[in-house]
Motif scaffolding. Structure first.
Motif, PDB file in Angstrom:
ATOM      1  N   THR A  32       2.277   1.700  -3.357  1.00 42.35           N
ATOM      2  CA  THR A  32       1.402   2.046  -4.289  1.00 42.35           C
ATOM      3  C   THR A  32       1.042   3.445  -4.340  1.00 42.35           C
ATOM      4  O   THR A  32       0.880   4.125  -5.237  1.00 42.35           O
ATOM      5  N   TRP A  33       0.623   4.030  -3.270  1.00 43.98           N
ATOM      6  CA  TRP A  33       0.170   5.380  -3.206  1.00 43.98           C
ATOM      7  C   TRP A  33       1.208   6.398  -3.262  1.00 43.98           C
ATOM      8  O   TRP A  33       1.206   7.554  -3.848  1.00 43.98           O
TER       9      TRP A  33
ATOM     10  N   PRO B 204       0.813  -1.430  -0.107  1.00 47.65           N
ATOM     11  CA  PRO B 204      -0.082   0.179   0.055  1.00 47.65           C
ATOM     12  C   PRO B 204       0.924   1.388  -0.025  1.00 47.65           C
ATOM     13  O   PRO B 204       0.625   2.204  -0.647  1.00 47.65           O
ATOM     14  N   LYS B 205       1.814   1.415   0.786  1.00 50.21           N
ATOM     15  CA  LYS B 205       2.703   2.462   0.642  1.00 50.21           C
ATOM     16  C   LYS B 205       3.420   2.761  -0.520  1.00 50.21           C
ATOM     17  O   LYS B 205       3.343   3.952  -0.972  1.00 50.21           O
TER      18      LYS B 205
ATOM     19  N   VAL C 209      -2.592   5.244   5.058  1.00 51.33           N
ATOM     20  CA  VAL C 209      -2.039   3.875   4.753  1.00 51.33           C
ATOM     21  C   VAL C 209      -0.957   3.800   5.941  1.00 51.33           C
ATOM     22  O   VAL C 209      -0.853   2.417   6.123  1.00 51.33           O
TER      23      VAL C 209
ATOM     24  N   ILE D  49       1.114   6.417  -6.817  1.00 49.58           N
ATOM     25  CA  ILE D  49       0.038   7.310  -7.435  1.00 49.58           C
ATOM     26  C   ILE D  49       0.243   8.794  -7.172  1.00 49.58           C
ATOM     27  O   ILE D  49       0.034   9.643  -8.079  1.00 49.58           O
TER      28      ILE D  49
ATOM     29  N   VAL E 199      -3.518  13.066  -1.793  1.00 47.97           N
ATOM     30  CA  VAL E 199      -3.098  11.847  -1.995  1.00 47.97           C
ATOM     31  C   VAL E 199      -1.847  11.556  -1.042  1.00 47.97           C
ATOM     32  O   VAL E 199      -1.643  10.771  -0.510  1.00 47.97           O
TER      33      VAL E 199
ATOM     34  N   ASN F  47      -1.521   9.174   2.047  1.00 45.78           N
ATOM     35  CA  ASN F  47      -0.523   8.238   2.092  1.00 45.78           C
ATOM     36  C   ASN F  47       0.139   8.387   3.338  1.00 45.78           C
ATOM     37  O   ASN F  47       0.561   7.191   4.089  1.00 45.78           O
TER      38      ASN F  47
END
Length: 324
Positions: free
Chosen positions: A265-266, A262-263, A309, A269, A301, A305
């Motif tokens: 990925t964001w 998740p970290k 996240v 992003i 975002v 994050n």
């Protein structure tokens, strides 16, 4: 001083920093209230001909002495707070004999430090930007209060996963990029407010109408757009390097460069959003307000994050949100 005394001093400096920044916000608000006058509309004279037909419809008015004094007081308090803010991290690092950004409390405190430092440099170079001080320092104070209340953890050694020289490379650049993007995002929010105000005035609405007294004292929309763009340009390569350095550290620690944690990925992003913003600033039809909205999304975002996240989702980076 012992490690315990240094840790206590760090906590004391945290409270002093919040107090100094809060007083600075009050002074910045006073500058907004009593300082910069709205632009003067050129008046018609004689038989109705304008004094200077080719000149713009408005011209800036000089800022009153009282406003300049409030601005200087606000900057003095901000710089004093910046010094104690540095002291928070220095004393905490000395207390544990490591870099002071090994958990969420330290990381978030460092991010706010970079944001305040970036704003201070901009305000010193361009004094007119002091008029956005309340809008930058206000969120900074709120962030520090929440950090102290929700993220605080005692000064302790690093968890095993973070005991690497990559901490100094990857996390440091992530802090720098986030702090700079924070100022860029705030500038874009103010740009959106200012362009709306300028559009209303251009359409014939009276300047200083209901609810717009503060917005009219902001720098011109073009100046805010430049601040947002230039800070994003400065922060983007730093964030790019942080993402790359994180991938290299991941390969060293976990045996793979990328695993869509998740970290990770964001962070990617966020990189895509800021790349889109910089591209939009050069693309016809996306300049101005549409591009600014992309920049605001980028800030959202980054905050998501940092908070959701790290604190809510689970993944290989979950240790960053707890004290060990």
């Amino acid at each position: 001083m012992t490690a315990v005394e240094l840790a206590q001093l760090s906590n004391t400096l945290f409270s002093i920093t919040v107090a100094l920044y809060s007083l600075g916000v009050v002074a910045f608000c006073a500058q907004l209230a009593f300082g910069r006058r709205p632009a003067r509309t050129r008046e018609l004279v004689g038989a109705g001909a304008p004094v200077e037909p080719a000149a713009p419809a408005t011209e800036p008015a000089a800022e009153p002495v009282r406003g300049r004094r409030w601005g200087l007081i606000a900057m003095g308090l901000t710089v004093a707070g910046l010094v104690t803010h540095v002291g928070i991290l220095v004393t905490r690092g000395l207390a544990v004999d490591r870099l002071p950004w090994g958990n969420m409390y330290e990381f978030a405190t460092a991010v706010v430090l970079v944001a305040v430092a970036a704003f201070t440099v901009l305000a010193v170079r361009a004094p007119a930007l002091r008029h956005i001080g309340a809008f930058v320092m206000g969120p900074a104070v709120l962030a520090l209060v929440l950090i102290g209340l929700k993220l605080y953890t005692d000064a302790k050694p690093l968890v095993a996963a973070l005991r690497s020289y990559w901490l100094a490379i990857h996390v440091t650049t992530a802090i720098l990029g986030f702090g700079i993007f924070f100022v860029s995002g705030i500038a874009s929010v103010l740009y959106l407010l200012r362009t709306r105000y300028e559009a209303k005035v251009a359409a014939g609405a009276p300047a200083g109408g209901s609810g717009m007294q503060i917005v009219e004292r902001l720098p011109a929309a073009a100046a805010l757009d430049r601040v947002a763009h230039r800070t994003a340009v400065f922060g983007f390569p730093i964030w790019t390097f942080a993402v790359i350095a994180g991938a290299i550290w991941a390969e060293s620690a976990w045996g793979r460069f990328w695993g869509w944690d998740p970290k990770e990925t964001w962070a990617f992003i966020a990189w895509v959003v800021y790349a889109g913003y910089l591209h939009a600033r050069t693309t016809a039809g996306w300049r101005g307000r549409p591009a600014a909205w992309v920049n605001v999304v980028g800030l959202a975002v980054m905050i998501f994050n940092l908070l959701y996240v790290n604190l809510v989702s689970t993944g290989l980076h979950s240790y960053a949100g707890v004290g060990k």
